[in-house]
Each structure stands twice: as structure tokens, then as C-alpha cells.
Write a protein that holds these residues in place. Structure first.
Motif, mmCIF file in Angstrom:
data_model
loop_
_atom_site.group_PDB
_atom_site.id
_atom_site.type_symbol
_atom_site.label_atom_id
_atom_site.label_comp_id
_atom_site.label_asym_id
_atom_site.label_seq_id
_atom_site.Cartn_x
_atom_site.Cartn_y
_atom_site.Cartn_z
ATOM 1 N N SER A 1 0.812 -1.218 0.000
ATOM 2 C CA SER A 1 0.000 0.000 0.000
ATOM 3 C C SER A 1 0.843 1.264 0.000
ATOM 4 O O SER A 1 0.529 2.244 -0.678
ATOM 5 C CB SER A 1 -0.923 0.024 1.222
ATOM 6 O OG SER A 1 -1.723 -1.124 1.259
ATOM 7 N N MET B 1 0.889 3.796 -3.139
ATOM 8 C CA MET B 1 0.428 5.158 -2.889
ATOM 9 C C MET B 1 1.490 6.170 -3.324
ATOM 10 O O MET B 1 1.186 7.130 -4.032
ATOM 11 C CB MET B 1 0.107 5.336 -1.397
ATOM 12 C CG MET B 1 -0.351 6.725 -1.022
ATOM 13 S SD MET B 1 -0.754 6.847 0.735
ATOM 14 C CE MET B 1 0.818 6.493 1.496
ATOM 15 N N ALA C 1 2.117 6.950 -7.168
ATOM 16 C CA ALA C 1 1.259 7.869 -7.916
ATOM 17 C C ALA C 1 2.007 9.146 -8.284
ATOM 18 O O ALA C 1 1.661 9.819 -9.248
ATOM 19 C CB ALA C 1 0.004 8.196 -7.109
#
Length: 142
Positions: A122, A126, A129
Motif C-alpha cells: 500500500s 500510494m 502515484a
């Protein structure tokens, strides 16, 4: 906080101690010291790198264990490059995994790193991006 009772909700608290030193406490009660001057703890940006490396390592170790690979250690060296201007965000992060063991198959390590990067981690996903994140690995026979 209406959302604090949701299962996917997390919380933390950060408390100023002195100078640029802060105590961060997770919702599960674990505390770490962070220091903007890097004298009494890791800086917040160092914590970001460590979080990405830890998150991805959890995945890699779990996947290698499920693949029944014979390893005794897994490390990740993380290098982050930051923008020259404020805010000095990360522009590039490279994670180099080192797996120590006997008869560790490169295809399993490659698969574990790829699954972590693309599906499970995660933190890295994240960050990905807005940050160019790359990965590599090596196997050290012991």
C-alpha cells in the motif's frame, strides 16, 4: 470522528517533545521518535522511506515463505532522491532487496518483488502515484 470506527480507518498522534523532536504514536500504541534535525530520531522523510521498505519487505517475506523458499534473511536498501526545491518531495525511490539463503530461486524472488510493487504494498503503490519507484534484487548464498 464518525469514520474512526470503520475497520479500514487508522489513526496516529504526533506530539512535540523539544526542539525538532516529536513522539509519534500509532493507533495500536507503538511509539517512535522523529526528529527534523536527525539527531535523536529519523526525519519524517526517512520514515517515509522506511515505511515503504518495511511494507514491501512484509510482502516479499510472506510470498517467499508461501513459495517454500529456504532463506534466513531479507533486507532492502532504499535510496530516495528528492526535488531540489521546496517542497523537497521524493522524485525517485529505488528499493534493492537482498535475500540470503540456500537454493533460493531467482524467479520466486523476482515474482515476490513484482507482486509487492504492483499489487500488495500500500505504501509503495500510494507513493508511486507521484514518485518513480524502481526495484532490484540479489540473492546471497549462505
Amino acid at each position: 470522528m464518525a469514520n474512526s470506527t470503520r475497520k479500514n480507518s487508522m489513526h496516529a498522534q504526533v506530539e512535540w517533545q523539544q526542539g525538532m523532536q516529536f513522539k509519534a504514536t500509532s493507533g495500536s500504541g507503538h511509539a517512535v521518535t522523529m526528529d527534523g534535525d536527525k539527531t535523536n530520531g529519523a526525519s519524517p522523510m526517512e520514515m517515509v522511506l522506511m515505511a515503504a521498505g518495511s511494507c514491501s519487505s512484509v510482502d516479499v517475506v510472506s510470498i517467499l515463505e508461501k513459495a517454500k523458499q529456504s532463506f534466513e534473511r531479507c533486507e532492502v536498501a532504499i535510496e530516495g532522491k528528492r526535488a531540489d526545491s521546496v517542497p523537497a518531495v521524493f522524485t525517485d525511490i529505488h528499493m534493492h532487496f537482498i535475500v540470503y539463503g540456500t537454493e533460493v530461486a531467482p524467479k520466486h524472488v523476482e515474482r515476490a518483488v513484482k507482486l509487492s510493487a504492483e499489487k500488495y504494498c500500500s505504501v509503495s503503490i500510494m507513493l508511486g502515484a507521484s514518485v518513480n519507484i524502481t526495484h532490484s534484487f540479489e540473492i546471497v548464498a549462505v
